[in-house]
Design an enzyme around this catalytic site. Structure first.
Site, PDB file in Angstrom:
ATOM      1  N   ARG A 179       4.116 -18.980  -0.191  1.00  0.00           N
ATOM      2  CA  ARG A 179       3.696 -17.745  -0.836  1.00  0.00           C
ATOM      3  C   ARG A 179       2.697 -16.864  -0.226  1.00  0.00           C
ATOM      4  NH1 ARG A 179       7.395 -19.804  -2.302  1.00  0.00           N
ATOM      5  NH2 ARG A 179       8.318 -20.395  -4.307  1.00  0.00           N
ATOM      6  N   SER A 230       7.695 -18.436 -11.917  1.00  0.00           N
ATOM      7  CA  SER A 230       6.563 -19.337 -11.914  1.00  0.00           C
ATOM      8  C   SER A 230       5.541 -18.735 -12.050  1.00  0.00           C
ATOM      9  CB  SER A 230       6.710 -20.355 -10.850  1.00  0.00           C
ATOM     10  OG  SER A 230       7.904 -21.063 -10.825  1.00  0.00           O
ATOM     11  N   GLU A 300       0.483 -16.968  -9.367  1.00  0.00           N
ATOM     12  CA  GLU A 300       1.165 -16.384  -8.507  1.00  0.00           C
ATOM     13  C   GLU A 300       1.764 -14.938  -8.542  1.00  0.00           C
ATOM     14  OE1 GLU A 300       5.840 -17.315  -7.365  1.00  0.00           O
ATOM     15  OE2 GLU A 300       4.676 -19.095  -7.003  1.00  0.00           O
TER      16      GLU A 300
END
Length: 305
Positions: A179, A230, A300
């Site tokens: 990420r 998520s 995130e």
């Protein structure tokens, strides 16, 4: 002077055919379905228009926000005093440029890109079929799922840097990690498009793999509710959803925001959730997990203001 005056004048003079909307609700452009009006939202139809828009933004004092599918954004209810540039409407071309190479604009969805690869008998992008984001966001975040990630198939990406202009960077130069990418440290840079290097495969088998992965998603994730996928990054040595579940937080609700009872890693909009609801739920989950497990969860989701 209000930045919109100078910006509107520049658009009227140099891009008269460009679609620009005033006070466009961000809730229509994020998968959370949360967010108030953006002062201006523009829909460029070419890379040249996108580059010009960013130039106009700089000269007028606007704070630009380039978005794709809005699948990882949480926007405030009071709106954004910003120029939001939506690439998904028109900057979404996907094409084969060489035997095993696919080129996609930043606003093309990962699903469409994976579909073209399948039709061409090219394997490597199956993991991306069910990811709700676009190529631009996928490059920025090194999007991944089910053991696959952009890093494995990305050949290069074209980026616009405000000071240096357009540059094409290789996958190695993009410094892709979990990420993370070079753009994490350079949020002012904008992805224009990307090239993927794939391998020949059997279209029927590729399609079957994509079907299997989508079935797994539907079985385990609350796809029927608005969410940003998520909500938290995977902490080292753990899984965010497992930690949240172990803390007994499934179903925890703040206003219209809820920790999904189907998958604890997803925070969902059960209906009418506000920015305040979702940010407070994120805070409570972080605190409860930290208190119980000693692990600090990092969102995130990108909170924009």
């Amino acid at each position: 002077m209000d930045w919109t005056i100078q910006f509107d004048e520049a658009v009227s003079r140099y891009l008269p055919d460009l679609k620009v909307v005033c006070d466009e609700p961000m809730s229509r452009h994020t998968t959370f379905r949360i967010g108030g009006p953006a002062k201006r939202m523009a829909y460029p139809s070419s890379r040249e228009q996108l580059v010009l828009l960013l130039n106009f933004a700089e000269k007028s004092g606007a704070d630009p926000l380039v978005i794709g599918n809005g699948s990882n954004l949480l926007a405030p209810d009071e709106g954004l005093n910003r120029l939001v540039i939506d690439t998904s409407a028109h900057l979404n071309r996907v094409e084969q440029t060489a035997e095993h190479i696919i080129r996609a604009d930043a606003g093309a969805t990962l699903a469409r890109t994976a579909d073209l690869a399948c039709k061409l008998g090219l394997t490597g992008l199956e993991f991306a079929h069910g990811i709700p984001g676009t190529v631009g966001g996928g490059v920025c975040m090194n999007a991944g799922a089910y053991g696959g990630e952009m890093k494995q198939v990305l050949r290069s990406a074209s980026l616009l840097f405000p000071e240096a202009g357009v540059r094409t960077l290789t996958c190695e130069e993009l410094e892709l990690g979990y990420r993370h990418s070079l753009l994490t440290e350079h949020p002012e840079a904008v992805v224009l498009g990307a090239e993927f290097a794939l391998m020949p495969g059997d279209p029927a088998q590729i399609r079957e793999t994509m079907r299997e992965l989508m079935a797994r998603r539907k079985a385990s994730q609350p796809l029927e509710w608005p969410s940003a996928g998520s909500t938290f990054k995977r902490p080292e040595g753990h899984f965010a959803g497992t930690l949240i579940d172990q803390c007994g937080l499934k179903g925890l609700t703040v206003g219209g925001a809820q920790v999904s009872e189907k998958h604890a890693g997803f925070l969902i909009n059960r209906g009418g959730a506000t920015f305040a609801d979702m940010t407070e739920l994120i805070r409570q989950v972080q605190q409860r997990v930290l208190d119980a497990a000693g692990v600090r969860l990092e969102p995130e989701v990108k909170i924009v203001r």
